[in-house]
Motif scaffolding. Structure first.
Motif, PDB file in Angstrom:
ATOM      1  N   ALA A   1       9.157   6.265   4.070  1.00  0.00           N
ATOM      2  CA  ALA A   1       9.292   5.996   5.358  1.00  0.00           C
ATOM      3  C   ALA A   1      10.381   6.510   5.961  1.00  0.00           C
ATOM      4  N   ARG A   2      10.447   6.944   6.858  1.00  0.00           N
ATOM      5  CA  ARG A   2      11.496   7.893   7.776  1.00  0.00           C
ATOM      6  C   ARG A   2      12.859   6.766   7.565  1.00  0.00           C
ATOM      7  N   VAL A   3      12.368   5.748   8.330  1.00  0.00           N
ATOM      8  CA  VAL A   3      13.491   5.123   8.812  1.00  0.00           C
ATOM      9  C   VAL A   3      12.858   3.938   7.850  1.00  0.00           C
ATOM     10  N   VAL A   4      13.537   3.047   7.685  1.00  0.00           N
ATOM     11  CA  VAL A   4      13.371   1.439   7.418  1.00  0.00           C
ATOM     12  C   VAL A   4      14.379  -0.064   7.492  1.00  0.00           C
ATOM     13  N   VAL A   5      14.241  -0.805   8.834  1.00  0.00           N
ATOM     14  CA  VAL A   5      14.583  -1.435   9.274  1.00  0.00           C
ATOM     15  C   VAL A   5      15.008  -2.735   8.081  1.00  0.00           C
TER      16      VAL A   5
ATOM     17  N   PHE B   1       6.183  -1.564  14.165  1.00  0.00           N
ATOM     18  CA  PHE B   1       6.254  -0.808  12.941  1.00  0.00           C
ATOM     19  C   PHE B   1       4.432  -0.481  12.330  1.00  0.00           C
ATOM     20  N   ASP B   2       4.907   0.719  11.939  1.00  0.00           N
ATOM     21  CA  ASP B   2       3.785   1.514  10.949  1.00  0.00           C
ATOM     22  C   ASP B   2       3.334   0.158   9.592  1.00  0.00           C
ATOM     23  N   LEU B   3       4.402  -0.674   8.767  1.00  0.00           N
ATOM     24  CA  LEU B   3       4.511  -1.233   7.774  1.00  0.00           C
ATOM     25  C   LEU B   3       5.425  -1.904   7.696  1.00  0.00           C
ATOM     26  N   ILE B   4       4.676  -3.715   7.851  1.00  0.00           N
ATOM     27  CA  ILE B   4       5.630  -4.280   7.684  1.00  0.00           C
ATOM     28  C   ILE B   4       6.143  -5.036   6.361  1.00  0.00           C
ATOM     29  N   VAL B   5       6.619  -5.326   6.068  1.00  0.00           N
ATOM     30  CA  VAL B   5       7.046  -6.118   4.230  1.00  0.00           C
ATOM     31  C   VAL B   5       7.674  -7.300   4.626  1.00  0.00           C
ATOM     32  N   SER B   6       7.306  -8.416   3.847  1.00  0.00           N
ATOM     33  CA  SER B   6       8.100  -9.923   3.524  1.00  0.00           C
ATOM     34  C   SER B   6       7.623 -10.218   2.271  1.00  0.00           C
ATOM     35  N   ASN B   7       9.013  -9.900   1.533  1.00  0.00           N
ATOM     36  CA  ASN B   7       9.014 -12.251   0.503  1.00  0.00           C
ATOM     37  C   ASN B   7       9.785 -12.844   1.188  1.00  0.00           C
TER      38      ASN B   7
ATOM     39  N   VAL C   1       0.652  -1.523   0.083  1.00  0.00           N
ATOM     40  CA  VAL C   1       0.335   0.272  -0.186  1.00  0.00           C
ATOM     41  C   VAL C   1       1.152   0.871   0.117  1.00  0.00           C
ATOM     42  N   PRO C   2       0.740   1.939  -0.587  1.00  0.00           N
ATOM     43  CA  PRO C   2       1.048   3.305  -1.055  1.00  0.00           C
ATOM     44  C   PRO C   2       0.892   4.768   0.506  1.00  0.00           C
ATOM     45  N   ILE C   3       1.344   3.966   1.222  1.00  0.00           N
ATOM     46  CA  ILE C   3       1.366   5.265   2.572  1.00  0.00           C
ATOM     47  C   ILE C   3       2.775   5.273   3.172  1.00  0.00           C
ATOM     48  N   GLU C   4       2.575   7.038   3.754  1.00  0.00           N
ATOM     49  CA  GLU C   4       3.441   7.468   4.246  1.00  0.00           C
ATOM     50  C   GLU C   4       3.363   6.616   5.648  1.00  0.00           C
ATOM     51  N   VAL C   5       4.877   6.200   6.055  1.00  0.00           N
ATOM     52  CA  VAL C   5       5.154   6.010   7.948  1.00  0.00           C
ATOM     53  C   VAL C   5       6.121   6.661   7.982  1.00  0.00           C
ATOM     54  N   ASP C   6       5.789   5.945   9.650  1.00  0.00           N
ATOM     55  CA  ASP C   6       6.901   6.476  10.095  1.00  0.00           C
ATOM     56  C   ASP C   6       8.463   5.935  10.415  1.00  0.00           C
ATOM     57  N   ARG C   7       8.116   4.630  10.402  1.00  0.00           N
ATOM     58  CA  ARG C   7       9.191   2.956  10.714  1.00  0.00           C
ATOM     59  C   ARG C   7       8.116   2.406   9.689  1.00  0.00           C
ATOM     60  N   ALA C   8       9.051   1.356   9.213  1.00  0.00           N
ATOM     61  CA  ALA C   8       8.580   0.561   8.106  1.00  0.00           C
ATOM     62  C   ALA C   8       9.729  -1.115   8.232  1.00  0.00           C
TER      63      ALA C   8
END
Length: 523
Positions: free
Chosen positions: A188-192, A232-238, A163-170
């Motif tokens: 995202a401001r920060v991605v881990v 996190f505001d957004l978690i993505v994973s393959n 989803v194309p959303i602005e987040v703080d932490r992903a």
């Protein structure tokens, strides 16, 4: 067992990465110049595992772009002098120090691929350089177990669904070469970015530095261990979701195999991930799930997610155990012509038989921790309006199969979540038919009244919805001039039925059309 790679691990030293990026930029090592250099047909052939058309097209071309194309795109050794000329800032020694090549006598032998990768998102079109391990074409054989995959079909699929959303932490869990982290970092401001593979993290960090992306943190570890106690505001994973027999002599590839039996890794991920979401946070992943002994895979997946969370699953395909086994045996570089194919196939089929697996599904999973209670803020700490209205939340529970071609899936999912949240406060007072919606009417010969009326979407999930004349008339009147109540009242008069009776019939179906994107809120 499949051998471990003897390639060096990248060493992403910042100054050398900057020098390499400057050389690649000066050489114009990008998708379109390369396609012009060797032709679209040859370029397309490479995606099917054939590099001979490219070699024929650039035979005798000793230019800088051709040299780098052979070295980085095809993974072929090139003369030291030609590489030195093509990389004047970095130099051959710098390329070796980065872990991307080795020198054999008078030739530079690549130990990794480095290819331009285009992308399109809501902010426009762009391109990155993505380094990864040598593929089957360059290796001319099976992949090593610790292979770091480049941008493949699954990577592109996940990118299209986020989803194309602005987040703080992903969080990008199982980052591989880092392509998802790069994409998410744009919003995202920060991605881990985490991975169990040190080599994968080295490639991911190299790719971030090559492309001047500086808001990604890299951490090594299994599953959620590297981010224990964080949200996190957004978690993505393959994730490494491929179902592989856990027996000797069946190769386990780090990039695709999670080391668990059956679909247990996807189950573990789905059960664990919600604990790492902020209020309003979203997790999205690709996965496989097994249908076992008469229990559908989608039903099993649904049972893994607590009922107070939003769940939206789209199954894109189902494969038989035989088709699934063949697909992934071939993916590892073993074909039916190879002596090892039949033993691998036997192991896969025996493994499925042991769990009474009848089919394997593949698709997209979205889970959201909704905002609830009067004090909740929509979107959590950065999800900008997708987290709920603060009213009592009726969770989304959508588990479906969609076989038709899709487009702009991420935007369609975001629109569906937003529509669901808006509907928590009631149907909007004014509705508009979405601009991509058309109507088709089917009539029997000699009959003026349609036997079937269909609403069709031209984008997103490309759904087709059968409607009756009253609902078709309602949608047709949704041009913004009249309120929903005014349209319904006019239809009640037209069809000569009591308003309450008509509204009782229309209201849930209107809600469904709003959620599915056939109708959108007006001004």
């Amino acid at each position: 067992m499949t051998a471990v790679s003897d390639s060096t691990t990248p060493a992403p030293e910042p100054r050398r990465c900057a020098a390499l990026a400057a050389d690649l930029d000066a050489a114009d090592l990008r998708s379109e110049p390369l396609r012009r250099l060797w032709g679209e047909e040859a370029d397309d052939a490479l995606a099917r595992g054939m590099r001979e058309p490219i070699l024929r097209a650039i035979e005798g071309d000793d230019g800088i772009l051709a040299t780098l194309g052979r070295l980085f795109v095809l993974g072929m050794s090139q003369p030291v002098a030609a590489v030195a000329e093509a990389l004047p800032r970095l130099g051959v020694d710098g390329l070796v120090a980065l872990g991307l090549a080795a020198v054999d006598a008078e030739t530079v032998r690549p130990t990794a691929l480095l290819r331009p990768q285009s992308f399109v998102d809501a902010d426009g079109v762009g391109e990155w350089w993505i380094a990864s391990d040598l593929d089957e074409v360059a290796l001319d054989g099976a992949l090593p177990a610790d292979h770091v995959l480049g941008v493949g079909g699954a990577s592109r699929t996940l990118a299209e669904t986020v989803v194309p959303i602005e987040v703080d932490r992903a969080l990008d869990l199982g980052t591989g070469c880092g392509i998802q982290a790069l994409l998410v970092a744009r919003r995202a401001r920060v991605v881990v970015a985490t991975d169990i593979s040190a080599r994968a993290l080295a490639f991911a960090e190299l790719n971030a530095r090559l492309n001047a992306v500086d808001n990604i943190e890299f951490r090594r570890g299994s599953m959620f261990e590297p981010v224990a106690g964080e949200a996190f505001d957004l978690i993505v994973s393959n994730p490494p979701f491929v179902i592989t027999p856990r027996v000797d002599d069946v190769p386990a590839y780090e990039y695709r195999d999670g080391g668990l039996v059956g679909d247990a890794l996807v189950e573990q991920f789905v059960r664990t991930a919600p604990a790492f979401l902020t209020t309003g946070g979203i997790v999205q992943l690709l996965g496989n799930w097994e249908s076992r002994a008469g229990v559908a895979g989608l039903a099993r997946l649904d049972a893994w997610v607590p009922g107070d969370l939003d769940l939206w699953v789209i199954e894109r395909e189902q494969l038989s155990p035989l088709a699934y086994a063949e697909l992934w045996i071939r993916d590892g570089g073993t074909t039916p012509r190879d002596a090892g194919f039949t033993p691998l196939l036997t192991a896969w089929l025996d493994d499925f038989d042991a769990r009474r697996v009848t089919s394997i599904g593949f698709g997209y999973v979205l889970i959201r921790r909704p905002s609830t209670g009067s004090g909740a803020q929509p979107g959590g700490s950065g999800a900008q309006g997708l987290g709920g209205s603060g009213a009592q939340h009726d969770p989304i529970r959508r588990v479906e199969r969609i076989g038709q071609p899709l487009s702009h899936v991420g935007a369609a999912l975001a629109a569906g979540l937003a529509a669901h949240d808006r509907l928590a406060g009631g149907i909007p007072s004014r509705l508009l038919a979405a601009p991509d919606v058309t109507e088709a009417r089917h009539l029997l010969p000699g009959n003026d009244d349609p036997s079937v009326i269909e609403l069709r979407q031209g984008s997103g999930f490309a759904r087709t919805e059968n409607v009756d004349p009253a609902l078709a008339a309602f949608v047709g009147a949704c041009d913004g001039d009249l309120t929903v109540g005014q349209i319904a009242a006019a239809l009640a008069d037209l069809f000569e039925v009591p308003f309450t009776e008509l509204w009782t019939e229309l209201e849930p179906r209107i809600r469904s059309l709003v959620f599915d994107g056939f109708l959108v809120a007006g001004e």
